[in-house]
Design an enzyme around this catalytic site. Structure first.
Site, mmCIF file in Angstrom:
data_model
loop_
_atom_site.group_PDB
_atom_site.id
_atom_site.type_symbol
_atom_site.label_atom_id
_atom_site.label_comp_id
_atom_site.label_asym_id
_atom_site.label_seq_id
_atom_site.Cartn_x
_atom_site.Cartn_y
_atom_site.Cartn_z
ATOM 1 N N CYS A 154 0.810 -1.346 0.230
ATOM 2 C CA CYS A 154 0.239 0.329 0.163
ATOM 3 C C CYS A 154 0.929 1.696 -0.209
ATOM 4 O O CYS A 154 0.846 2.484 0.128
ATOM 5 C CB CYS A 154 -1.597 0.015 1.410
ATOM 6 S SG CYS A 154 -1.571 -1.918 1.312
ATOM 7 N N HIS A 206 -2.331 7.480 6.535
ATOM 8 C CA HIS A 206 -2.537 6.163 5.860
ATOM 9 C C HIS A 206 -4.108 6.274 6.058
ATOM 10 O O HIS A 206 -5.226 6.220 5.329
ATOM 11 C CB HIS A 206 -1.566 5.138 6.770
ATOM 12 C CG HIS A 206 -2.559 3.904 5.654
ATOM 13 N ND1 HIS A 206 -1.770 4.055 4.116
ATOM 14 C CD2 HIS A 206 -2.273 3.236 6.243
ATOM 15 C CE1 HIS A 206 -2.103 2.824 3.651
ATOM 16 N NE2 HIS A 206 -2.243 1.831 5.007
ATOM 17 N N HIS A 243 -9.539 1.919 0.139
ATOM 18 C CA HIS A 243 -7.914 2.308 -0.430
ATOM 19 C C HIS A 243 -7.528 1.563 -1.163
ATOM 20 O O HIS A 243 -8.043 0.759 -1.118
ATOM 21 C CB HIS A 243 -8.218 1.336 1.145
ATOM 22 C CG HIS A 243 -6.468 0.898 1.536
ATOM 23 N ND1 HIS A 243 -5.446 1.307 0.748
ATOM 24 C CD2 HIS A 243 -5.625 0.126 2.837
ATOM 25 C CE1 HIS A 243 -4.291 1.223 1.201
ATOM 26 N NE2 HIS A 243 -4.710 0.394 2.525
#
Length: 613
Positions: A261, A417, A455
């Protein structure tokens, strides 16, 4: 003169909030705070993107952000799968008839073949046990995702030839960034040597839909054939390859460094170092992720990573038959139950500061550095660790070295994040709180845009950067609107979580830190510098006369950018996809022992010995 400054001169792409160029996606996230004129521009962009010219405002906005998975992907209430079906003859053979062309090779030992009703068919009798797979459907426990706006299909905008969705998104995103540059790319490229252009882009998961590696892995199991495209188009670095081959025609440094990620920041680091060292003058950095498939989502769901309908009902005290609010599926730093997967492509363009001024490029900000650290020894490979302490502290120290103590404490914010998982809300908030305390920051603004766009894995920090550039351009930091209140276990000391849209004093903005945490211990934090800070640095280095010349050159860039935007809104602009265009062969290459030329563009081979001592 010190190292070259990597100036951000363009951005492009699309996620569930809309198109990134001209900051329309950012405007969608803060639409309740912006002026009516800016809101109208954003809605016009959405209407063009989705083809929903006659939708009212409410219907148009419902096509965006996190929502129930739509038919363009799959029906989460009826996900196809194969039920194992063991049979036993119990003394009487199982019998059925089929066409001879469907007979397996070799025929199983316990199959007896008899004559069928005609010469093309055969009757099969099975004595004993036989395993069958029965195609059927089931209900998927995860029903929310952050999808591209309903009605938008990047593959329909050019001759995509069955490209995987992620690659079609890459073509669109890179074309959007290129168009938003406000310059003639071919003319600019002709002034640069081939090795002065870098392209770094990829995806964390590869292309796993039916036109890529997903089709390759499933073909034989569903009785179809493997095509020659599945394997190469499924590679994770293929977004960079497509941009080089079909959008830019670039022949410089390229590739994709994968860090789960954090992948976008891993590739941004390459671009920054290329420009700071002088190895490149232009760098395209991007990512594209298209993970909204049942197979990929089931993998994350099996880890307990995704927000399920059951979990959302429990959070909101709903009964088993009630529909949860899928638009609030992702709740960073609040009471939450998992992240919401999303699809996105984001690209930014970096110039060295000399080139940015010479060409009159837009100054959206600059990229100082990216810091990457692993976690060391681990128990769970997907769990967080100590590496993010190192990256965030180093990124803050980098900002301090450039903007000073006061600038660090008062002139920046963090794009966290902020995935929306119980583990992330604790671990990341503690890291941010401790780093802020160590640097004397008392009220560090923290945003978390996954509450809007989910995400998107490799592209996630690209989403964060696009939102950062939007905030610097339009003055609003998106609030964490889906989270009603912070969870009790979230660390808040020294932090100021942006629960509502926050208006920024742009004259005081100096920096932003972009934080990313990936499975496997892939931690990355980037230090970006605001347009105000960047312009001050350019004035100090180059002088007022150069800035005045840049302002004059800016006029034509702005005119070209506005003309391009008008074409986009009128539906007159297509992605740049140049298949079989000016393909170079051996005859285009000339060289001696001092230089090599490709289509007349020279690359020097003269090098000094870096290990002379």
């Amino acid at each position: 003169m010190g190292q070259a400054l990597p100036v951000i001169v363009s951005l492009g792409g699309v996620n569930s909030a809309g198109r990134s160029s001209m900051h329309h996606g950012h405007a969608r996230m803060v639409e309740s705070a912006i002026t009516s004129e800016r809101r109208s521009q954003m809605l016009t962009s959405l209407r063009q993107l989705t083809g929903a010219a006659h939708d009212d405002e409410a219907s148009l906005l419902q096509r965006t952000l996190i929502r129930r998975i739509g038919a363009a992907h799959f029906d989460p209430s009826r996900v196809a799968w194969n039920q194992r079906l063991p049979t036993r003859s119990n003394g009487s053979p199982v019998s059925f008839e089929l066409h001879k062309r469907y007979l397996p090779e070799p025929v199983p030992d316990d199959w007896q073949l008899l004559s069928g009703d005609d010469e093309d068919h055969v009757r099969v009798q099975i004595i004993g046990e036989q395993q069958f797979l029965l195609p059927t459907h089931r209900e998927f426990e995860v029903k929310a995702a952050s999808q591209l706006p309903d009605g938008f299909d990047p593959a329909a905008l050019y001759q995509s030839r069955n490209h995987p969705r992620g690659l079609a998104m890459s073509v669109y995103g890179a074309s959007d960034a290129l168009g938003n540059l406000g310059m003639d790319w071919d003319a600019l490229k002709s002034t640069l040597a081939p090795d002065q252009i870098s392209v770094y882009a990829g995806s964390a998961m590869g292309q796993l839909d039916d036109n890529g590696a997903g089709g390759m892995l499933k073909a034989r199991y569903r009785g179809s054939r493997v095509t020659s495209k599945y394997c190469p188009l499924g590679l994770a670095e293929m977004p960079a390859d497509f941009v080089n081959a079909y959008v830019l025609g670039a022949a410089g440094s390229t590739g994709a460094t994968l860090g789960a990620c954090a992948s976008f920041l891993y590739n941004l680091r390459h671009a920054i170092h290329d420009i700071r060292s002088g190895r490149a003058r232009v760098a395209f950095v991007g990512a594209a992720e298209a993970p909204i498939t049942p197979e990929v989502m089931e993998g994350y769901a099996a880890m307990g990573a995704l927000a399920t309908d059951k979990g959302l009902r429990q959070l909101d005290g709903l009964g088993e038959d009630a529909d949860p609010d899928h638009r609030r599926a992702c709740r960073p730093f609040g009471e939450n139950c998992g992240f919401t997967i999303g699809e996105s492509t984001q690209f930014i363009v970096l110039f060295d500061d000399q080139l940015a001024l010479e060409t009159g490029a837009n100054i959206l900000g600059s990229a100082a550095d990216v810091f990457i650290n692993a976690d060391g020894y681990k128990k769970s490979i997907s769990g967080p660790g100590v590496g993010n302490y190192l990256t965030m502290a180093r990124a803050a120290a980098c900002a301090r070295s450039i903007v000073g103590e006061r600038g660090l404490r008062e002139g920046g914010f963090v794009h966290s994040h902020g995935t929306g998982t119980p583990q992330n809300r604790v671990t990341e908030s503690v890291i941010l709180s401790r780093v802020a305390g160590a640097f004397g920051i008392e009220h560090w603004p923290v945003s978390a845009i996954k509450s809007y766009v989910g995400h998107s894995l490799a592209a996630a920090s690209g989403d964060q950067i696009a939102a950062t550039l939007g905030s610097w351009a339009e003055g609003w930091l998106p609030g964490i609107s889906t989270t009603e209140r912070l969870a009790d276990d979230v660390a808040t000391q020294n932090l100021s979580f942006t629960m509502e849209h926050r208006e920024l004093d742009l004259a005081k903005q100096r920096y932003a830190l972009i934080n990313a945490k990936g499975f496997g211990g892939n931690n990355a934090s980037a230090t970006l510098l605001s347009p105000v800070q960047t312009m001050e640095m350019l004035r100090s280095r180059h002088g007022e006369a150069r800035i005045t010349a840049w302002e004059r050159a800016q006029e034509s860039v702005k005119i070209a950018q506005e003309a391009r935007e008008a074409r986009v809104l009128a539906g007159e602009e297509s992605p740049r996809y140049l298949f079989d265009n000016n393909v170079l062969g051996d005859e285009a290459v000339e060289f001696d022992d001092h230089s090599v030329s490709v289509a007349g563009q020279r690359v020097s081979l003269v090098q000094s010995n870096p290990f002379e001592d």
